[in-house]
Motif scaffolding. Structure first.
Motif, PDB file in Angstrom:
ATOM      1  N   LEU A 293     -27.762   5.500  18.245  1.00 43.66           N
ATOM      2  CA  LEU A 293     -27.087   4.561  17.361  1.00 43.66           C
ATOM      3  C   LEU A 293     -27.437   3.134  17.763  1.00 43.66           C
ATOM      4  CD1 LEU A 293     -23.557   6.234  17.440  1.00 43.66           C
ATOM      5  CD2 LEU A 293     -25.416   6.679  15.822  1.00 43.66           C
ATOM      6  N   ALA A 294     -27.633   2.266  16.772  1.00 41.94           N
ATOM      7  CA  ALA A 294     -27.902   0.862  17.079  1.00 41.94           C
ATOM      8  C   ALA A 294     -26.707   0.231  17.780  1.00 41.94           C
ATOM      9  CB  ALA A 294     -28.237   0.098  15.801  1.00 41.94           C
ATOM     10  N   ARG A 295     -25.516   0.570  17.333  1.00 45.59           N
ATOM     11  CA  ARG A 295     -24.288   0.109  17.978  1.00 45.59           C
ATOM     12  C   ARG A 295     -23.153   1.031  17.583  1.00 45.59           C
ATOM     13  NH1 ARG A 295     -22.667  -5.679  16.315  1.00 45.59           N
ATOM     14  NH2 ARG A 295     -24.773  -6.068  17.081  1.00 45.59           N
ATOM     15  N   THR A 296     -22.147   1.078  18.427  1.00 43.48           N
ATOM     16  CA  THR A 296     -20.965   1.877  18.124  1.00 43.48           C
ATOM     17  C   THR A 296     -19.807   1.369  18.956  1.00 43.48           C
ATOM     18  OG1 THR A 296     -20.148   4.145  17.853  1.00 43.48           O
ATOM     19  CG2 THR A 296     -21.327   3.664  19.885  1.00 43.48           C
ATOM     20  N   GLY A 297     -18.606   1.802  18.602  1.00 45.19           N
ATOM     21  CA  GLY A 297     -17.456   1.449  19.422  1.00 45.19           C
ATOM     22  C   GLY A 297     -17.510   2.149  20.759  1.00 45.19           C
ATOM     23  N   SER A 298     -17.618   3.490  20.726  1.00 45.19           N
ATOM     24  CA  SER A 298     -17.640   4.293  21.943  1.00 45.19           C
ATOM     25  C   SER A 298     -18.392   5.582  21.666  1.00 45.19           C
ATOM     26  CB  SER A 298     -16.208   4.607  22.399  1.00 45.19           C
ATOM     27  OG  SER A 298     -16.172   5.684  23.303  1.00 45.19           O
ATOM     28  N   THR A 299     -19.386   5.887  22.471  1.00 42.84           N
ATOM     29  CA  THR A 299     -20.109   7.150  22.301  1.00 42.84           C
ATOM     30  C   THR A 299     -19.209   8.332  22.607  1.00 42.84           C
ATOM     31  OG1 THR A 299     -21.004   6.982  24.557  1.00 42.84           O
ATOM     32  CG2 THR A 299     -22.383   6.157  22.745  1.00 42.84           C
ATOM     33  N   ASN A 300     -18.244   8.169  23.529  1.00 42.53           N
ATOM     34  CA  ASN A 300     -17.311   9.260  23.796  1.00 42.53           C
ATOM     35  C   ASN A 300     -16.462   9.559  22.567  1.00 42.53           C
ATOM     36  OD1 ASN A 300     -18.069   9.750  26.474  1.00 42.53           O
ATOM     37  ND2 ASN A 300     -15.954   9.794  27.181  1.00 42.53           N
ATOM     38  N   THR A 301     -15.972   8.513  21.906  1.00 40.51           N
ATOM     39  CA  THR A 301     -15.188   8.714  20.687  1.00 40.51           C
ATOM     40  C   THR A 301     -16.014   9.414  19.622  1.00 40.51           C
ATOM     41  OG1 THR A 301     -13.789   6.788  21.121  1.00 40.51           O
ATOM     42  CG2 THR A 301     -13.928   7.537  18.842  1.00 40.51           C
TER      43      THR A 301
ATOM     44  N   ILE B 119     -18.713   6.940  35.011  1.00 41.31           N
ATOM     45  CA  ILE B 119     -18.670   8.213  34.298  1.00 41.31           C
ATOM     46  C   ILE B 119     -17.244   8.452  33.822  1.00 41.31           C
ATOM     47  CG2 ILE B 119     -18.957  10.730  34.532  1.00 41.31           C
ATOM     48  CD1 ILE B 119     -20.970   9.929  36.893  1.00 41.31           C
ATOM     49  N   LEU B 120     -17.100   8.958  32.605  1.00 39.39           N
ATOM     50  CA  LEU B 120     -15.780   9.307  32.068  1.00 39.39           C
ATOM     51  C   LEU B 120     -15.881  10.628  31.322  1.00 39.39           C
ATOM     52  CD1 LEU B 120     -12.799   8.525  31.480  1.00 39.39           C
ATOM     53  CD2 LEU B 120     -13.619   7.512  29.340  1.00 39.39           C
ATOM     54  N   ALA B 121     -15.047  11.600  31.719  1.00 44.42           N
ATOM     55  CA  ALA B 121     -14.981  12.892  31.037  1.00 44.42           C
ATOM     56  C   ALA B 121     -13.660  12.997  30.285  1.00 44.42           C
ATOM     57  CB  ALA B 121     -15.099  14.042  32.041  1.00 44.42           C
ATOM     58  N   GLU B 122     -13.737  13.476  29.042  1.00 44.14           N
ATOM     59  CA  GLU B 122     -12.548  13.646  28.203  1.00 44.14           C
ATOM     60  C   GLU B 122     -12.619  15.006  27.526  1.00 44.14           C
ATOM     61  OE1 GLU B 122     -11.164   9.561  26.455  1.00 44.14           O
ATOM     62  OE2 GLU B 122     -13.331   9.720  26.145  1.00 44.14           O
ATOM     63  N   GLN B 123     -11.473  15.662  27.412  1.00 40.04           N
ATOM     64  CA  GLN B 123     -11.423  17.007  26.855  1.00 40.04           C
ATOM     65  C   GLN B 123     -10.664  17.038  25.540  1.00 40.04           C
ATOM     66  OE1 GLN B 123     -10.585  20.078  29.640  1.00 40.04           O
ATOM     67  NE2 GLN B 123     -10.128  21.625  28.111  1.00 40.04           N
ATOM     68  N   SER B 124     -11.155  17.865  24.625  1.00 39.74           N
ATOM     69  CA  SER B 124     -10.465  18.129  23.360  1.00 39.74           C
ATOM     70  C   SER B 124     -10.679  19.600  23.021  1.00 39.74           C
ATOM     71  CB  SER B 124     -11.031  17.244  22.242  1.00 39.74           C
ATOM     72  OG  SER B 124     -10.412  17.552  21.005  1.00 39.74           O
ATOM     73  N   GLY B 125      -9.603  20.387  23.118  1.00 42.17           N
ATOM     74  CA  GLY B 125      -9.750  21.821  22.894  1.00 42.17           C
ATOM     75  C   GLY B 125     -10.664  22.436  23.924  1.00 42.17           C
ATOM     76  N   ASP B 126     -11.661  23.196  23.472  1.00 40.84           N
ATOM     77  CA  ASP B 126     -12.589  23.822  24.403  1.00 40.84           C
ATOM     78  C   ASP B 126     -13.787  22.934  24.707  1.00 40.84           C
ATOM     79  OD1 ASP B 126     -13.950  23.942  22.000  1.00 40.84           O
ATOM     80  OD2 ASP B 126     -14.754  25.955  22.359  1.00 40.84           O
ATOM     81  N   ALA B 127     -13.816  21.739  24.150  1.00 41.34           N
ATOM     82  CA  ALA B 127     -14.941  20.819  24.332  1.00 41.34           C
ATOM     83  C   ALA B 127     -14.621  19.760  25.371  1.00 41.34           C
ATOM     84  CB  ALA B 127     -15.307  20.156  23.013  1.00 41.34           C
ATOM     85  N   ILE B 128     -15.625  19.402  26.158  1.00 41.42           N
ATOM     86  CA  ILE B 128     -15.530  18.288  27.095  1.00 41.42           C
ATOM     87  C   ILE B 128     -16.681  17.339  26.807  1.00 41.42           C
ATOM     88  CG2 ILE B 128     -15.540  17.566  29.509  1.00 41.42           C
ATOM     89  CD1 ILE B 128     -14.447  20.299  30.247  1.00 41.42           C
ATOM     90  N   VAL B 129     -16.349  16.082  26.672  1.00 32.18           N
ATOM     91  CA  VAL B 129     -17.360  15.040  26.469  1.00 32.18           C
ATOM     92  C   VAL B 129     -17.457  14.239  27.753  1.00 32.18           C
ATOM     93  CG1 VAL B 129     -17.835  12.878  25.265  1.00 32.18           C
ATOM     94  CG2 VAL B 129     -17.123  14.905  23.976  1.00 32.18           C
ATOM     95  N   VAL B 130     -18.672  14.066  28.236  1.00 32.43           N
ATOM     96  CA  VAL B 130     -18.918  13.275  29.439  1.00 32.43           C
ATOM     97  C   VAL B 130     -19.750  12.066  29.045  1.00 32.43           C
ATOM     98  CG1 VAL B 130     -19.882  13.218  31.761  1.00 32.43           C
ATOM     99  CG2 VAL B 130     -18.860  15.335  30.887  1.00 32.43           C
ATOM    100  N   GLY B 131     -19.218  10.881  29.319  1.00 37.61           N
ATOM    101  CA  GLY B 131     -19.925   9.650  29.035  1.00 37.61           C
ATOM    102  C   GLY B 131     -20.438   9.007  30.308  1.00 37.61           C
ATOM    103  N   ILE B 132     -21.644   8.456  30.251  1.00 38.88           N
ATOM    104  CA  ILE B 132     -22.255   7.786  31.393  1.00 38.88           C
ATOM    105  C   ILE B 132     -22.714   6.407  30.949  1.00 38.88           C
ATOM    106  CG2 ILE B 132     -24.128   7.819  33.095  1.00 38.88           C
ATOM    107  CD1 ILE B 132     -24.104  10.863  32.912  1.00 38.88           C
TER     108      ILE B 132
END
Length: 266
Positions: free
Chosen positions: A32-40, A142-155
């Motif tokens: 993405l050229a820009r975004t608020g948050s890739t984790n979101t 690094i930030l990891a966030e979980q939603s249901g069975d999914a985990i998103v890890v941002g670096i």
């Protein structure tokens, strides 16, 4: 003198060609050229049913999130900022706290591995639970966030300049690499360790815990841990347990810490 700069943009087609294919963890790479948050962005796609292995990277992040609600902004091309979507079904919920630590190992190994010629010689270490340090300055978070069975890890890895006085960047440490090559190196290391971890089901049998302890600068240090609720725990960082928690040895016994800001005491 600052290192020579390279400002090549991230190239989704090039990244997909290098990372997506049979036997790979990675199923798609979006830039993405820009975004608020890739984790979101990744969490929203996870809720919509996106497959494991999705990578979202951005040139500029306008409202990135750190631990404990902190926010930060990455300017265009100044950082390598990305998130990955994972669904570690074979790993028990109780030990999934190892995922951000795994991300730290992958980032560290990509930065210091001999086969990453542009970065060979960088001296870095891991700070529990989610920082990569060069000396005592933060190079990546690094930030990891979980939603249901999914985990998103941002670096977020600082490439050019330094966003705050307590941080550093690759530009200030060494020759700045092509960010495409750096992202490929990190994700290949991530895929390797994620495969071992999910196949074994825990950090001990996979070798991840031993590798983390080898790279972690927190272990053996006197620390002050700022815990949720305003409490401060002081002692010696003795170990990281099978759940990914920091074990702090205090005058009254060992305490397991699952979350908190760690300060290395000089």
């Amino acid at each position: 003198m600052p290192a020579a700069r390279t400002d090549a943009p991230l190239d989704a087609e090039r990244l997909r060609a290098a990372l997506v294919g049979p036997g790979s963890l990675w199923t798609d790479v979006r830039v993405l050229a820009r975004t608020g948050s890739t984790n979101t962005d990744a969490l929203e796609l996870a809720l919509a049913g996106a497959r494991q292995g999705l990578v979202i990277a951005t040139e500029a992040q306008l409202s990135g999130r750190g631990r404990q609600g902190r926010s930060w902004v990455s300017l265009p091309g100044a950082a390598l900022t990305f998130s990955v979507l994972l669904r570690p079904a074979s790993v028990p919920q109780a030990v999934r706290g190892w995922l951000p630590l795994l991300a730290g190992v992958a980032t560290m190994r990509a930065l210091t591995a001999d086969n990453t010629a542009a970065l060979t010689g960088i001296e870095a270490s891991l700070k529990w639970p989610n920082d990569v340090l060069a000396g005592d300055r933060k190079l990546a978070g690094i930030l990891a966030e979980q939603s249901g069975d999914a985990i998103v890890v941002g670096i977020g890895l600082n490439v050019l300049g330094a966003p705050v006085a307590t941080a550093t960047s690759l530009e200030l440490l060494a020759q700045v690499p092509d960010r495409n090559e750096l992202l490929v190196a990190i994700l290949r290391e991530f895929g390797h360790w994620y495969g071992r971890w999910t196949q074994a089901g825990d950090a001990e049998r996979s070798g991840l815990r031993a590798e983390y302890l080898r790279l972690c600068h927190t272990i053996g240090r006197q620390v002050s841990v700022f815990l949720p609720g305003g409490r401060i725990l002081k002692g010696t960082a003795a170990d990281v347990d099978l759940a990914g928690q920091l074990l702090v040895s205090t005058a009254t016994g060992a305490v397991s810490v699952s979350a908190g800001d760690v300060i290395h005491v000089r």
